[in-house]
Structure formats: structure tokens, C-alpha cells
Design a protein around this motif. Structure first.
Motif, mmCIF file in Angstrom:
data_model
loop_
_atom_site.group_PDB
_atom_site.id
_atom_site.type_symbol
_atom_site.label_atom_id
_atom_site.label_comp_id
_atom_site.label_asym_id
_atom_site.label_seq_id
_atom_site.Cartn_x
_atom_site.Cartn_y
_atom_site.Cartn_z
ATOM 1 N N TRP A 106 0.680 -1.236 0.080
ATOM 2 C CA TRP A 106 -0.041 0.122 0.009
ATOM 3 C C TRP A 106 0.868 1.361 -0.009
ATOM 4 C CZ3 TRP A 106 -4.425 1.898 -0.970
ATOM 5 C CH2 TRP A 106 -4.924 3.210 -0.565
ATOM 6 N N GLU A 107 1.967 1.372 0.802
ATOM 7 C CA GLU A 107 2.601 2.696 0.991
ATOM 8 C C GLU A 107 3.295 2.825 -0.191
ATOM 9 O OE1 GLU A 107 2.842 4.962 3.105
ATOM 10 O OE2 GLU A 107 1.309 3.938 4.325
ATOM 11 N N ARG A 108 4.356 1.715 -0.793
ATOM 12 C CA ARG A 108 5.040 2.083 -1.915
ATOM 13 C C ARG A 108 4.242 2.117 -3.376
ATOM 14 N NH1 ARG A 108 7.957 0.316 -6.031
ATOM 15 N NH2 ARG A 108 10.083 1.228 -6.295
ATOM 16 N N GLY A 109 3.280 1.320 -3.195
ATOM 17 C CA GLY A 109 2.349 1.009 -4.640
ATOM 18 C C GLY A 109 1.357 2.165 -4.837
ATOM 19 N N VAL A 110 0.845 2.629 -3.697
ATOM 20 C CA VAL A 110 -0.132 3.572 -3.903
ATOM 21 C C VAL A 110 0.161 5.114 -3.002
ATOM 22 C CG1 VAL A 110 -2.682 4.156 -3.600
ATOM 23 C CG2 VAL A 110 -1.798 1.753 -4.069
ATOM 24 N N ALA A 111 0.166 4.955 -1.712
ATOM 25 C CA ALA A 111 0.229 6.066 -0.917
ATOM 26 C C ALA A 111 1.528 7.060 -1.100
ATOM 27 C CB ALA A 111 -0.079 5.526 0.352
ATOM 28 N N ARG A 112 2.547 6.459 -1.417
ATOM 29 C CA ARG A 112 3.782 7.389 -1.457
ATOM 30 C C ARG A 112 4.162 7.700 -2.829
ATOM 31 N NH1 ARG A 112 8.213 5.152 -0.061
ATOM 32 N NH2 ARG A 112 7.419 3.410 0.838
ATOM 33 N N ILE A 173 -10.853 20.042 -1.194
ATOM 34 C CA ILE A 173 -12.049 19.357 -0.610
ATOM 35 C C ILE A 173 -11.777 18.150 0.328
ATOM 36 C CG2 ILE A 173 -13.119 19.939 -3.049
ATOM 37 C CD1 ILE A 173 -12.784 17.141 -3.797
ATOM 38 N N GLY A 174 -10.812 18.125 1.036
ATOM 39 C CA GLY A 174 -10.546 17.281 2.068
ATOM 40 C C GLY A 174 -9.904 15.781 1.430
ATOM 41 N N LEU A 175 -9.578 15.681 0.322
ATOM 42 C CA LEU A 175 -8.981 14.512 -0.184
ATOM 43 C C LEU A 175 -7.307 14.621 -0.499
ATOM 44 C CD1 LEU A 175 -11.557 13.311 -2.751
ATOM 45 C CD2 LEU A 175 -11.322 12.815 -0.237
ATOM 46 N N GLY A 176 -6.676 15.273 0.605
ATOM 47 C CA GLY A 176 -5.212 15.435 0.526
ATOM 48 C C GLY A 176 -4.431 14.197 0.722
ATOM 49 N N GLY A 177 -3.229 14.332 0.394
ATOM 50 C CA GLY A 177 -2.259 13.394 0.687
ATOM 51 C C GLY A 177 -2.102 12.367 -0.455
ATOM 52 N N GLY A 178 -1.097 11.546 -0.248
ATOM 53 C CA GLY A 178 -0.582 10.517 -1.370
ATOM 54 C C GLY A 178 -1.557 9.408 -1.619
ATOM 55 N N ALA A 179 -2.430 9.090 -0.555
ATOM 56 C CA ALA A 179 -3.252 7.921 -0.756
ATOM 57 C C ALA A 179 -4.312 8.162 -1.470
ATOM 58 C CB ALA A 179 -3.843 7.352 0.709
ATOM 59 N N TRP A 180 -5.008 9.372 -1.198
ATOM 60 C CA TRP A 180 -6.155 9.811 -2.039
ATOM 61 C C TRP A 180 -5.974 10.165 -3.298
ATOM 62 C CZ3 TRP A 180 -10.929 8.913 -1.052
ATOM 63 C CH2 TRP A 180 -11.370 8.732 0.166
ATOM 64 N N ALA A 181 -4.554 10.986 -3.596
ATOM 65 C CA ALA A 181 -4.145 11.176 -5.190
ATOM 66 C C ALA A 181 -3.759 9.776 -5.847
ATOM 67 C CB ALA A 181 -2.624 11.960 -5.101
ATOM 68 N N GLY A 182 -3.417 8.771 -5.385
ATOM 69 C CA GLY A 182 -3.275 7.582 -5.802
ATOM 70 C C GLY A 182 -4.678 6.821 -6.206
ATOM 71 N N VAL A 183 -5.433 6.998 -5.489
ATOM 72 C CA VAL A 183 -6.819 6.311 -5.679
ATOM 73 C C VAL A 183 -7.605 7.232 -6.639
ATOM 74 C CG1 VAL A 183 -9.071 6.119 -4.671
ATOM 75 C CG2 VAL A 183 -7.086 5.401 -3.428
ATOM 76 N N TRP A 184 -7.155 8.251 -6.831
ATOM 77 C CA TRP A 184 -7.983 9.410 -7.999
ATOM 78 C C TRP A 184 -7.213 8.746 -8.989
ATOM 79 C CZ3 TRP A 184 -11.524 12.918 -9.060
ATOM 80 C CH2 TRP A 184 -11.315 13.772 -10.229
#
Length: 472
Positions: A106-112, A173-184
Motif C-alpha cells: 500500500w505505501e510504496r504502491g499507492v500512498a507514496r 475538498i479534504g482528499l489531500g495526501g498521497g493515498a487519495w491522489a493515488g486512488v484518484w
């Protein structure tokens, strides 16, 4: 085009083998160059990444998705209602992309992924350099060059500001950070397969669109669609072309034409290279109905909106692009040898699109040549829309539809070749060229025995994701 004569099958396999040899040659030559003088700036030439066999939380899910699509994809693509097929394509492409990303965890593949020193979120947190958006846009070009004060990180400097603003607005809009960016990026990026499918249906008929569906889902490109921002860019460009296809074939031409123009304008402010989408747009226009030019005033009107908005806010696209070219050659782009990358980039493309697409492009080229050589007997029309036959069964529609699909995929190949020859795409094209490569994937619809080719596509994607630690 669905001929499974031994002669045609051998030609398909020969094309795939030639592509594999190109990749092998690029890897060997790249290894020699990198260990001799280090001018490639990649550790797994021709890909950006390094050798690192591994498994992760997404391994089991990725294998399960691949097995399910290979076993049931062609059948379901033929039998599902069109609406359900579009939903299934989006859902399965999303799961496939997430599964591959989670092989790295999760961290390396999406969130970071989008928080590294090269990426967009560097200017949002911890110091938000876009807290005043109009001021940031007016000042944007002053930070592009490497020697400029507080120069932008590589990806921000290398793209127009709409790319960065996407993540700024997500943060607002409250979807900050690497995890939300990756999901987007994954969730939106997966819709690109739907957009391509819609386009193929309106331009070349439903039968070929249904045959292309499993290949759009199980693309090796998904390795880089999650979670590169280029996957998101690819989706925006794909929907711009899909709406244009609907407009030029008479589907609510005013509305779809205007919407297409809006998205086409946005693509130019997401990535400078996406201006080459115009090449594919010309192919779409060529394949439109007799009234294809009627929606163009609406498309052109929509096309002006985003450029005018950014210009009014103080961002000069042309000045920024000029400075970007300078910045490109200030960095690795000025050192990486054009003589290697001009052909090694094509090896990257083989790894994005897979052997099935290579074989399909061979058939697409043959279709265009046959059509050009045949006597003109009236204008070709799109294949009739309706339920497809059983998987692998040719239909009368294929005869007229095949050249139309061939024009579309060859248009994408042409756009990619222009990008290659420009010298502004040396390395990292496995992500940069996603917006073009996705339009080549439907070429696999020309192939008989789809399950065998789907297995080859899935195997390539799984090997790439498990043997390499990709940089994007």
C-alpha cells in the motif's frame, strides 16, 4: 481479419517474436551503455526502475483477476448488455490496476507514489506553494528552469499547471495526501478503457468493440496506470476523443462536441505532449459520418475555454513550453542519448501494450493496405450496432469495420511515433505514452483465439510487476 489460417497465425507470432527481440536488444544494449558511461539514467533499461523480484498483498488478487478475465472475459464481453459491459470493464480494470499496484504494498504502491521529490504533492505539503492559485499561476514560469529560485520539482515543471491544480483541488475538498491522489489516478484512469470502448463502438461497430473489451481490461499498461498521474491524463484525453467520436457520428452533436472541446482544451494544460492527441482526433474525424463537420464549431468553442481561463489568470502556455524545453535539456534529457532512445522507446511501448497488440497492429496494417489496394466501391460505413456473435465468430460487419478500426489504432501509433522522433521523450515512456498506447490496444480485436493472447498479456504484466520495482 479473424482468420486463423496457419499462415496468418504464424505471421502474428512472428510479429510478437520480433517485438520480443526488440525488447531484448534494448535491454542488452541499455545494460552495456549504462554500465559504460551511465548516460541512460535508468537501472532496468529500457524501463525506469530496477531489478527486484518480490511478491506483495496484491499478488493473489492480480493472479485471480487475470485468470478470470482469460477464462471468462471473451464470453462475457459477447453476452453482457452494452451498459453492463461498460460497467464491468471499468470495475475490472480498476481492480486489475489496484491489484498490480498493491504487489508493491500500500505505501510504496499507492500512498507514496505521488509524494516523492519529483511529484506534484511536493508543492502542496508541507508548504503549500499553491495556497494562492492565481498568484501561483502568474508566477509559474519563473520557477521552471533549474537555476531559477525555488525551481519546481521535475513533474511540476514538466507539465502545465492543470496537472498540479488537480491535486491542489483534491486537497481543498479534504482528499489531500498521497493515498487519495493515488486512488484518484487509478479510479479515473480505469475509465479510459470505457472511453476507448465507446469510441470503437461508434466508429467501427459493436462486434469489434466487444472483442476489444477484455484486452482493454487486461493491459500490461495497468502496471503504470497505477498510480501514475499519466493514467489520469490518459483518461481525460480518452474521454475527449470518445465525445468527439459521438459528436461526429451524430450522437447529440452540439452537447458532445462542446464537451469534447472542453476536455481537449484541458488535456493541453495537463501535459504539453497531449497536444499530439490531435493526430488521433484527426483519425476520429476521418471516420465520422457525412455530417462530421457540423459539431466542429461547438468543439472549437469548447476548446477555447480552458486556454482562455488560464491565460486570463496569468499563465502563458507557449512561454512555459519554451522554458520546459530548456529545463529538459538542463537535466537528464540533455544527456540521455537520442540514438538509443529513439528505438528503445519503442521497446518500452511493446511492454506497455503487450504481444497481442503488436500482432493486432500487424493485422491492422494489412487491413489498411488491402483497403487501399481494393477498388473504391462507395463509402464505408460503421458496422451496425447490435449484439455480438459468439466469441471468435466472424460477422458480416467485420468486413467493413476492420479498416475503420485499423485507421484508429494506426492513428495512435502515428501520434506515438511523432512523440518519439521529437526527442522530448527519451526514457520513461512507459508512463508518458499511456495516452497514446491505450488507443493501440483495440488492435487485439482482430486476433482469433483471444484467450491465448489474453494469457500472454496477463503473464507479461504479472512478470513485469513482480520482477521489477518500477519507478512510477
Amino acid at each position: 481479419m479473424l482468420s486463423d489460417r496457419p499462415k496468418d497465425v504464424r505471421r502474428d507470432l512472428s510479429a510478437a517474436l520480433a517485438a520480443a527481440l526488440l525488447v531484448l536488444t534494448a535491454a542488452v544494449v541499455g545494460y552495456v551503455i549504462e554500465h559504460r558511461d551511465g548516460t541512460l539514467f535508468v537501472s532496468a533499461a529500457p524501463l525506469y526502475g530496477h531489478w527486484g523480484p518480490h511478491v506483495g498483498p496484491g499478488t493473489a488478487a492480480a493472479i485471480a483477476v487475470a485468470a478470470a478475465v482469460v477464462a471468462y472475459g471473451p464470453l462475457l464481453a459477447a453476452r453482457l448488455s452494452w451498459r453492463w459491459l461498460l460497467s464491468a470493464v471499468w470495475g475490472t480494470a480498476t481492480v486489475w490496476t489496484f491489484s498490480l499496484a498493491l504487489v508493491d504494498g500500500w505505501e510504496r504502491g499507492v500512498a507514496r507514489r505521488l509524494t516523492t521529490r519529483y511529484e506534484y504533492l511536493q508543492v502542496i505539503s508541507p508548504v503549500n506553494r499553491f495556497h494562492d492559485i492565481p498568484a501561483a499561476l502568474r508566477d509559474f514560469t519563473h520557477h521552471i528552469l533549474l537555476h531559477s529560485p525555488d525551481h519546481w520539482p521535475a513533474h511540476i515543471a514538466g507539465h502545465p499547471p492543470a496537472a498540479t491544480l488537480t491535486f491542489v483541488l483534491l486537497d481543498r475538498i479534504g482528499l489531500g495526501g498521497g493515498a487519495w491522489a493515488g486512488v484518484w489516478c487509478v479510479t479515473v484512469g480505469a475509465t479510459a478503457a470505457v472511453a476507448v470502448l465507446v469510441t470503437v463502438r461508434v466508429l467501427a461497430g459493436e462486434a469489434l468493440a466487444r472483442r476489444a473489451a477484455p484486452f482493454l481490461v487486461l493491459a500490461p499498461a495497468a502496471v503504470w496506470m497505477g498510480t501514475s498521474a499519466d493514467g489520469y491524463f490518459a483518461a481525460v484525453a480518452a474521454w475527449a476523443l470518445a465525445l468527439l467520436a459521438l459528436a461526429v457520428t451524430g450522437h447529440r452533436p452540439r452537447t458532445t462536441g462542446l464537451a469534447s472541446g472542453l476536455l481537449l482544451g484541458l488535456t493541453a494544460y495537463l501535459s504539453y505532449g497531449l497536444t499530439l492527441i490531435a493526430v488521433i482526433a484527426c483519425a476520429v474525424l476521418l471516420l465520422g459520418s457525412r455530417s462530421r463537420f457540423r459539431p466542429l464549431p461547438y468543439t472549437l468553442a469548447g476548446l477555447t475555454v480552458v486556454p482562455l481561463m488560464f491565460t486570463f489568470l496569468g499563465f502563458n502556455w507557449w512561454e512555459a513550453y519554451r522554458l520546459l524545453v530548456t529545463r529538459y535539456f538542463e537535466g537528464a534529457g540533455g544527456i540521455r542519448p537520442y540514438g538509443y532512445w529513439v528505438w528503445a522507446n519503442l521497446a518500452c511501448t511493446v511492454l506497455i501494450v503487450g504481444p497481442a497488440t503488436v500482432a493486432g497492429l500487424r493485422r491492422a496494417g494489412a487491413a489498411v493496405l488491402r483497403t487501399a489496394a481494393a477498388p473504391v466501391r462507395g463509402r464505408a460505413t460503421p458496422a451496425p450496432v447490435g449484439r455480438a456473435a459468439a466469441p471468435g465468430a466472424p460477422t458480416p460487419a467485420h468486413k467493413s469495420a476492420a479498416p475503420r478500426l485499423a485507421v484508429l489504432v494506426i492513428g495512435a501509433l502515428l501520434a506515438l511515433l511523432v512523440a518519439d522522433l521529437s526527442g522530448m521523450s527519451k526514457a520513461e515512456t512507459e508512463r508518458i505514452w499511456l495516452p497514446f498506447a491505450l488507443w493501440m490496444l483495440p488492435a487485439a480485436a482482430f486476433l482469433p483465439r483471444p484467450r491465448a493472447w489474453l494469457l500472454a498479456q496477463a503473464t507479461l504484466a504479472l512478470l513485469l510487476n513482480h520482477l521489477l520495482l518500477t519507478g512510477w
